[in-house]
Design an enzyme around this catalytic site. Sequence first.
Site, PDB file in Angstrom:
ATOM      1  N   THR A   1      -4.981   7.076  -5.503  1.00 45.57           N
ATOM      2  CA  THR A   1      -5.105   7.236  -4.050  1.00 45.57           C
ATOM      3  C   THR A   1      -4.235   8.383  -3.548  1.00 45.57           C
ATOM      4  O   THR A   1      -4.643   9.188  -2.714  1.00 45.57           O
ATOM      5  CB  THR A   1      -4.716   5.930  -3.339  1.00 45.57           C
ATOM      6  OG1 THR A   1      -5.566   4.883  -3.827  1.00 45.57           O
ATOM      7  CG2 THR A   1      -4.893   6.057  -1.836  1.00 45.57           C
TER       8      THR A   1
ATOM      9  N   GLU B   1       0.822  -1.210   0.000  1.00 48.88           N
ATOM     10  CA  GLU B   1       0.000   0.000   0.000  1.00 48.88           C
ATOM     11  C   GLU B   1       0.860   1.267   0.000  1.00 48.88           C
ATOM     12  O   GLU B   1       0.478   2.279  -0.582  1.00 48.88           O
ATOM     13  CB  GLU B   1      -0.942  -0.005   1.217  1.00 48.88           C
ATOM     14  CG  GLU B   1      -2.016  -1.082   1.167  1.00 48.88           C
ATOM     15  CD  GLU B   1      -3.078  -0.814   0.128  1.00 48.88           C
ATOM     16  OE1 GLU B   1      -2.739  -0.708  -1.071  1.00 48.88           O
ATOM     17  OE2 GLU B   1      -4.256  -0.722   0.508  1.00 48.88           O
TER      18      GLU B   1
END
Length: 307
Positions: free
Chosen positions: A181, A129
């Site tokens: 993101t 991530e």
Amino acid sequence: MSKTVKILAPGTVANLVCGFDVLGLCLNEPNDLMEVALLNEKKVIIKSADGYPLPLDPLQNTAGAPLVEMINELDKEIGFEVVIHKNIKPGSGIGSSAASAAGSVVAANHLLGNIFSKEDLVRFAMFGEKVASGVKHADNVAPCIYGGVTLIRSIYPLDIVSIPSPDLFVTVVHPQIEVRTADARQILRKEVLLKDAIKQWGNIAGLVAGFIKNDVELIGRSLEDVIIEPVRSILIPGFDEVKAKCKEAGALGGGISGSGPSIFMLSKTEATAKEVEKVMKTIYDKIGLAYHTHVTTINKQGVKVIN
């Protein structure tokens, strides 16, 4: 120990409207298919099975970076080859990077005889991530690994709480635009008003209580975000209309999935979930924007080994 394994790595809905970076939900569809092989040398090989342009440098790949961390921690002459069939497209808002990160570590752990705990796997997966967004967060990888609904009480130290998940239906629309993101994080306010924070805390607590008590009306009332959604929704064409008309069609509520552009809605029945899908399709047909939809349920298992 087995030398190869195939797994299904599911999509996820992070934040669950009010729970920015602390709540997540696992979906039964869509899934990435991943094939992982155990190697007898200390390296990670990444391959795309369908020609999708994935970074082949493991340190720049969301599936590879977690495996590098795992190998370094083991300090053994082992490695992994990962072949990825990418069905959850990056930038979709339904946990593409998390599916790769979680899928790779669950598969690797299976090949090693399940020597790591689920919490360890989340710890490794967060390195994937970080590759995707620049920061470690667990609200996608935790539900992907644990299944169901998860609360990430803390990142440092890592503290994950599995929450009982009711049998609800999830409708997701993915407008065919990409919201990275990292970009979606950049536009967020750095400070919030105390009155907004208090309202947000109440909604998070209400949502968790609603899941635990299987109180769908409380779940619906708690699906409200006064901090993140008002800022991020401007990146998603048709968002306000989708949310309002889906609730008119009977959805309990919903909002932005992760950082977007996908929008999710929770419903009590499959019939309502399909009506919500029709509403979503009508709105995006009218806008003239291509989209994909999914009508699915909450995946209570997480990453699944299929051989």
